[in-house]
Design a protein around this motif. Structure first.
Motif, mmCIF file in Angstrom:
data_model
loop_
_atom_site.group_PDB
_atom_site.id
_atom_site.type_symbol
_atom_site.label_atom_id
_atom_site.label_comp_id
_atom_site.label_asym_id
_atom_site.label_seq_id
_atom_site.Cartn_x
_atom_site.Cartn_y
_atom_site.Cartn_z
ATOM 1 N N ARG A 117 10.854 -2.887 -2.793
ATOM 2 C CA ARG A 117 11.539 -3.095 -1.521
ATOM 3 C C ARG A 117 11.031 -2.144 -0.446
ATOM 4 O O ARG A 117 9.895 -2.277 -0.026
ATOM 5 C CB ARG A 117 13.055 -3.015 -1.712
ATOM 6 N N ASN A 118 11.832 -1.163 -0.008
ATOM 7 C CA ASN A 118 11.386 -0.339 1.117
ATOM 8 C C ASN A 118 10.235 0.590 0.755
ATOM 9 O O ASN A 118 9.707 1.297 1.611
ATOM 10 C CB ASN A 118 12.553 0.471 1.703
ATOM 11 N N GLY A 119 9.811 0.570 -0.527
ATOM 12 C CA GLY A 119 8.700 1.426 -0.946
ATOM 13 C C GLY A 119 7.463 0.688 -1.386
ATOM 14 O O GLY A 119 6.487 1.297 -1.802
ATOM 15 N N ASP A 120 7.464 -0.660 -1.261
ATOM 16 C CA ASP A 120 6.373 -1.412 -1.894
ATOM 17 C C ASP A 120 5.054 -1.379 -1.135
ATOM 18 O O ASP A 120 4.034 -1.805 -1.662
ATOM 19 C CB ASP A 120 6.800 -2.853 -2.193
ATOM 20 N N ARG A 121 5.051 -0.884 0.112
ATOM 21 C CA ARG A 121 3.780 -0.729 0.841
ATOM 22 C C ARG A 121 3.533 0.726 1.235
ATOM 23 O O ARG A 121 2.675 1.024 2.060
ATOM 24 C CB ARG A 121 3.783 -1.623 2.085
ATOM 25 N N HIS A 138 3.688 8.007 3.380
ATOM 26 C CA HIS A 138 2.872 7.373 4.410
ATOM 27 C C HIS A 138 3.226 5.881 4.451
ATOM 28 O O HIS A 138 2.684 5.094 3.659
ATOM 29 C CB HIS A 138 1.392 7.566 4.106
ATOM 30 N N PRO A 139 4.121 5.476 5.344
ATOM 31 C CA PRO A 139 4.570 4.069 5.372
ATOM 32 C C PRO A 139 3.439 3.114 5.758
ATOM 33 O O PRO A 139 2.506 3.473 6.487
ATOM 34 C CB PRO A 139 5.669 4.075 6.449
ATOM 35 N N ASN A 140 3.537 1.898 5.235
ATOM 36 C CA ASN A 140 2.655 0.790 5.615
ATOM 37 C C ASN A 140 1.169 1.111 5.436
ATOM 38 O O ASN A 140 0.330 0.603 6.176
ATOM 39 C CB ASN A 140 2.931 0.359 7.060
ATOM 40 N N GLN A 141 0.854 1.907 4.443
ATOM 41 C CA GLN A 141 -0.550 2.207 4.159
ATOM 42 C C GLN A 141 -1.182 1.155 3.244
ATOM 43 O O GLN A 141 -2.406 1.068 3.160
ATOM 44 C CB GLN A 141 -0.666 3.585 3.512
ATOM 45 N N LEU A 142 -0.349 0.378 2.566
ATOM 46 C CA LEU A 142 -0.862 -0.677 1.700
ATOM 47 C C LEU A 142 -0.841 -2.007 2.442
ATOM 48 O O LEU A 142 0.110 -2.312 3.167
ATOM 49 C CB LEU A 142 -0.029 -0.770 0.424
ATOM 50 N N LEU A 143 -1.888 -2.794 2.253
ATOM 51 C CA LEU A 143 -1.995 -4.090 2.918
ATOM 52 C C LEU A 143 -1.191 -5.167 2.204
ATOM 53 O O LEU A 143 -0.902 -6.217 2.779
ATOM 54 C CB LEU A 143 -3.468 -4.503 2.984
ATOM 55 N N GLN A 144 -0.846 -4.907 0.948
ATOM 56 C CA GLN A 144 -0.113 -5.854 0.121
ATOM 57 C C GLN A 144 1.051 -5.114 -0.540
ATOM 58 O O GLN A 144 0.930 -3.941 -0.873
ATOM 59 C CB GLN A 144 -1.041 -6.419 -0.960
ATOM 60 N N ARG A 145 2.162 -5.797 -0.714
ATOM 61 C CA ARG A 145 3.255 -5.209 -1.481
ATOM 62 C C ARG A 145 2.782 -4.977 -2.914
ATOM 63 O O ARG A 145 2.259 -5.884 -3.545
ATOM 64 C CB ARG A 145 4.473 -6.128 -1.456
ATOM 65 N N ARG A 146 2.969 -3.756 -3.408
ATOM 66 C CA ARG A 146 2.477 -3.407 -4.740
ATOM 67 C C ARG A 146 3.641 -2.995 -5.633
ATOM 68 O O ARG A 146 4.279 -1.964 -5.419
ATOM 69 C CB ARG A 146 1.468 -2.254 -4.665
ATOM 70 N N PRO A 178 -14.433 0.958 6.966
ATOM 71 C CA PRO A 178 -14.099 -0.456 7.205
ATOM 72 C C PRO A 178 -13.805 -1.227 5.920
ATOM 73 O O PRO A 178 -12.873 -2.019 5.861
ATOM 74 C CB PRO A 178 -15.354 -0.990 7.908
ATOM 75 N N SER A 179 -14.580 -0.971 4.853
ATOM 76 C CA SER A 179 -14.353 -1.707 3.605
ATOM 77 C C SER A 179 -13.041 -1.297 2.943
ATOM 78 O O SER A 179 -12.415 -2.093 2.232
ATOM 79 C CB SER A 179 -15.514 -1.482 2.637
ATOM 80 N N SER A 180 -12.616 -0.049 3.177
ATOM 81 C CA SER A 180 -11.364 0.416 2.587
ATOM 82 C C SER A 180 -10.150 -0.136 3.316
ATOM 83 O O SER A 180 -9.031 -0.025 2.826
ATOM 84 C CB SER A 180 -11.309 1.950 2.598
ATOM 85 N N SER A 181 -10.346 -0.717 4.480
ATOM 86 C CA SER A 181 -9.234 -1.240 5.274
ATOM 87 C C SER A 181 -9.054 -2.740 5.109
ATOM 88 O O SER A 181 -8.361 -3.371 5.901
ATOM 89 C CB SER A 181 -9.459 -0.892 6.756
ATOM 90 N N GLN A 182 -9.705 -3.305 4.081
ATOM 91 C CA GLN A 182 -9.620 -4.750 3.853
ATOM 92 C C GLN A 182 -8.884 -5.051 2.547
ATOM 93 O O GLN A 182 -8.803 -4.214 1.644
ATOM 94 C CB GLN A 182 -11.023 -5.358 3.774
ATOM 95 N N LEU A 183 -8.364 -6.267 2.473
ATOM 96 C CA LEU A 183 -7.733 -6.781 1.269
ATOM 97 C C LEU A 183 -8.687 -7.792 0.638
ATOM 98 O O LEU A 183 -9.228 -8.653 1.329
ATOM 99 C CB LEU A 183 -6.408 -7.452 1.623
ATOM 100 N N PHE A 184 -8.906 -7.683 -0.677
ATOM 101 C CA PHE A 184 -9.872 -8.530 -1.363
ATOM 102 C C PHE A 184 -9.168 -9.362 -2.437
ATOM 103 O O PHE A 184 -8.393 -8.831 -3.222
ATOM 104 C CB PHE A 184 -10.963 -7.682 -2.016
ATOM 105 N N LYS A 185 -9.462 -10.650 -2.482
ATOM 106 C CA LYS A 185 -8.872 -11.529 -3.480
ATOM 107 C C LYS A 185 -9.474 -11.270 -4.860
ATOM 108 O O LYS A 185 -10.651 -10.942 -4.987
ATOM 109 C CB LYS A 185 -9.077 -12.988 -3.096
ATOM 110 N N LEU A 186 -8.654 -11.442 -5.892
ATOM 111 C CA LEU A 186 -9.119 -11.333 -7.268
ATOM 112 C C LEU A 186 -8.527 -12.503 -8.058
ATOM 113 O O LEU A 186 -7.447 -12.404 -8.670
ATOM 114 C CB LEU A 186 -8.691 -9.993 -7.894
ATOM 115 N N PRO A 187 -9.195 -13.672 -8.040
ATOM 116 C CA PRO A 187 -8.655 -14.883 -8.683
ATOM 117 C C PRO A 187 -8.312 -14.696 -10.156
ATOM 118 O O PRO A 187 -7.436 -15.389 -10.684
ATOM 119 C CB PRO A 187 -9.779 -15.908 -8.493
ATOM 120 N N PHE A 188 -8.986 -13.776 -10.839
ATOM 121 C CA PHE A 188 -8.717 -13.528 -12.254
ATOM 122 C C PHE A 188 -7.242 -13.231 -12.498
ATOM 123 O O PHE A 188 -6.665 -13.644 -13.520
ATOM 124 C CB PHE A 188 -9.586 -12.368 -12.740
#
Length: 538
Positions: A117-121, A138-146, A178-188
């Protein structure tokens, strides 16, 4: 009078020790105020421990009466435990870090990612070697809820964050390129997801010796080039097809890496033990049928051109256990249950007997039962290696809140240690003592390192080896970034004086073998490790 006082003290100490030939248990703290759901040993020998902020009040309050983040809750949900003094202090968490992940940076800072919830990013950091430090959020440092993700320290000093509930992707931290600021898909991760069960959470991730990542989820594995975002190879499915990752929670280790001077020809093996059979989670959840856990381990040489899983049988079935790589190359299996799966109230029949797995022995003779504990360590328990060779064990809370009465397995707030047989007092004269280098020494890739040590008993020069262990982040039966390196002796161990010796070893030549950061370095003699020293590989 003094000898009477000493005798009384000794009796009190012995009351907290369970000793036997096959290891020794000692109760350190009856309560640290929280249940140890996550653990990380730092390079100053302090252990950062936390559970979750929405359990309700814990059993430890802040000394100054503070109520950070919630005026209705003036208790702490994280503590710093000093393994040298057996003391602890409360730490401050403002957002919910339940079922999160972590790793350490090259400078020793703990990076903890995600939660609920309030900690997932949120990314939280904790600095080592600081007497008054606390969590920095550090709020909102993750691009995806983890939530239920896995982390691994990378050769370039970054941390990769992989997966989690409904998160079929990965990202990096720090986000300074720049590469660290992107989200990458992992279909596996989507391919290994099972509706209503998942069985691909907390994936087992290991850095392969070629710099790619071995990623295991459910019952399958791939070799993944995260730099190019491509799957390099697909490994065979584990025979039987039963799931091994959360919530069917087995455990996994990368076995010790040896012959490091061979470069790209280094062999790497993965060992995955326990788990729950197909359908176990849903049967426990919906009808309270608790199926026996898996009794098998699967071992595979992931560097082979045509790899295959070799199946071994453990002395007993296990789910929700932890696997700790010991300094002498053995692996300790500890904690967990023999029926059910991970989840609230879904495990039965605790396994109190640890087992040591000897990877260098012949198949069929690798497992050895150890002395049993008296404390069930079920869902949400932890185990990590300390620098003196003991294994710190804590946690167990299979309930949605703290619950101490009228339940099968009460919430457990204690800390104890398991001392493997190599710490038996009868072996003290054979145990090496490192003289040089001093702890916290900086070491460099590919260099030679001379280690001076002493042994008070009769030494066997041919049995001496040097190992380096990276302290992992442990939660939910998986120790993230755990790896042991067996360094190569450049020549025979040589005596330098009465009871003193030296050995010259070559350090790893590549960050693919050992990501930069802090390691515990040990001298091992006749399978008995010294007390480790911290070294920083730069």
């Amino acid at each position: 009078m003094s000898h009477i006082i000493f005798s009384l003290f000794s009796l009190l100490l012995l009351r907290n020790i369970i000793a036997a030939e096959n290891g020794q248990w000692q109760l350190l703290q009856k309560s640290i105020g929280i249940s140890a759901m996550h653990m990380q040993l730092l390079d100053d020998d302090r252990v950062i421990i936390y559970d979750r902020t929405d359990f309700g009040p814990s059993n430890i309050t802040f000394p100054d009466g503070r109520c950070p983040g919630n005026p209705k809750d003036c208790t702490a949900h994280s503590v710093e435990y000093d393994s040298l003094t057996n003391t602890f202090r409360p730490l401050t968490l403002l957002t919910n870090n339940w079922c999160s992940s972590g790793a350490t940076l090259p400078n020793g800072t703990l990076v903890q990612t995600g939660g609920y919830r309030n900690g997932d990013r949120v990314v939280r950091t904790f600095q080592s070697s600081c007497n008054a430090c606390d969590w920095v959020e550090h709020p909102n440092q993750l691009l995806q809820r983890r939530w239920y993700a896995s982390n691994h320290a990378l050769p370039d000093g970054r941390v990769i964050v992989i997966g989690g509930t409904k998160a079929f992707n990965y990202e990096f931290y720090p986000k300074d390129t720049p590469s660290s600021s992107q989200l990458f898909k992992l279909p596996f991760l989507e391919q290994t997801n099972v509706p209503k069960v998942e069985n691909n959470l907390y994936p087992f991730v290991f850095l392969h010796v070629d710099g790619n990542l071995f990623i295991f989820a459910n019952n399958r594995a791939i070799l993944f080039d995260y730099a190019k975002d491509v799957v390099v190879r697909t490994y065979p499915t584990i025979p039987g097809g039963d799931p091994r990752s959360y919530p069917s929670t087995g455990s996994a280790v990368l076995l010790p890496l040896k012959k490091l001077e061979l470069g790209l020809d280094i062999e790497a093996e993965v060992l995955i033990c326990g788990g729950a059979p197909v359908g176990s989670y849903l049967k426990a959840l919906n009808s309270r049928q608790f199926l026996p856990a898996l009794r098998t381990c699967a071992r595979m040489k992931i560097t082979d051109p045509n790899p295959s899983w070799a199946i071994e049988t453990m002395p007993m079935a296990r789910v929700m256990s932890d696997m700790v790589v010991l300094p002498n190359e053995d692996v300790l299996l500890i904690n967990g249950a023999s029926k059910g799966s991970a989840g609230w109230e879904l495990g039965r029949e605790p396994v109190l007997t640890p087992v040591i797995y000897h990877p260098n022995r012949a198949s069929g003779s690798r497992f050895e039962n150890q002395s049993s504990s008296t404390i069930p360590r079920m869902y949400h328990s932890c185990a990590i290696m300390l620098r003196d060779g003991r294994v710190l064990v804590g946690g167990s809370n299979p309930h949605q809140f703290y619950n101490f009465t009228n339940v099968l397995f009460p919430t457990e707030l204690s800390l104890e240690t398991f001392s493997p047989p190599y710490l038996d007092p009868t072996k003290a004269r054979l145990r090496p003592v490192i003289i040089k280098p001093i702890s916290s020494a900086k070491i460099k890739y590919g260099r030679f390192l001379t280690i001076k040590f002493s042994v008070s008993g009769l030494i066997n020069l041919a049995s001496v080896k040097v190992t380096m262990l990276r302290a992992p982040f442990n939660t939910h039966s998986f120790s993230m970034s755990q790896r042991l390196l067996v360094l190569t002796n450049r020549k025979l161990v040589s005596p330098t004086g009465q009871g003193r010796f030296q050995v010259r070893v070559r350090l790893p030549g590549s960050a693919n073998i050992a990501p930069p950061g802090f390691y515990m370095l040990f001298v091992v003699h006749r399978n008995i490790p010294s007390k480790g020293i911290w070294v920083q590989l730069t």
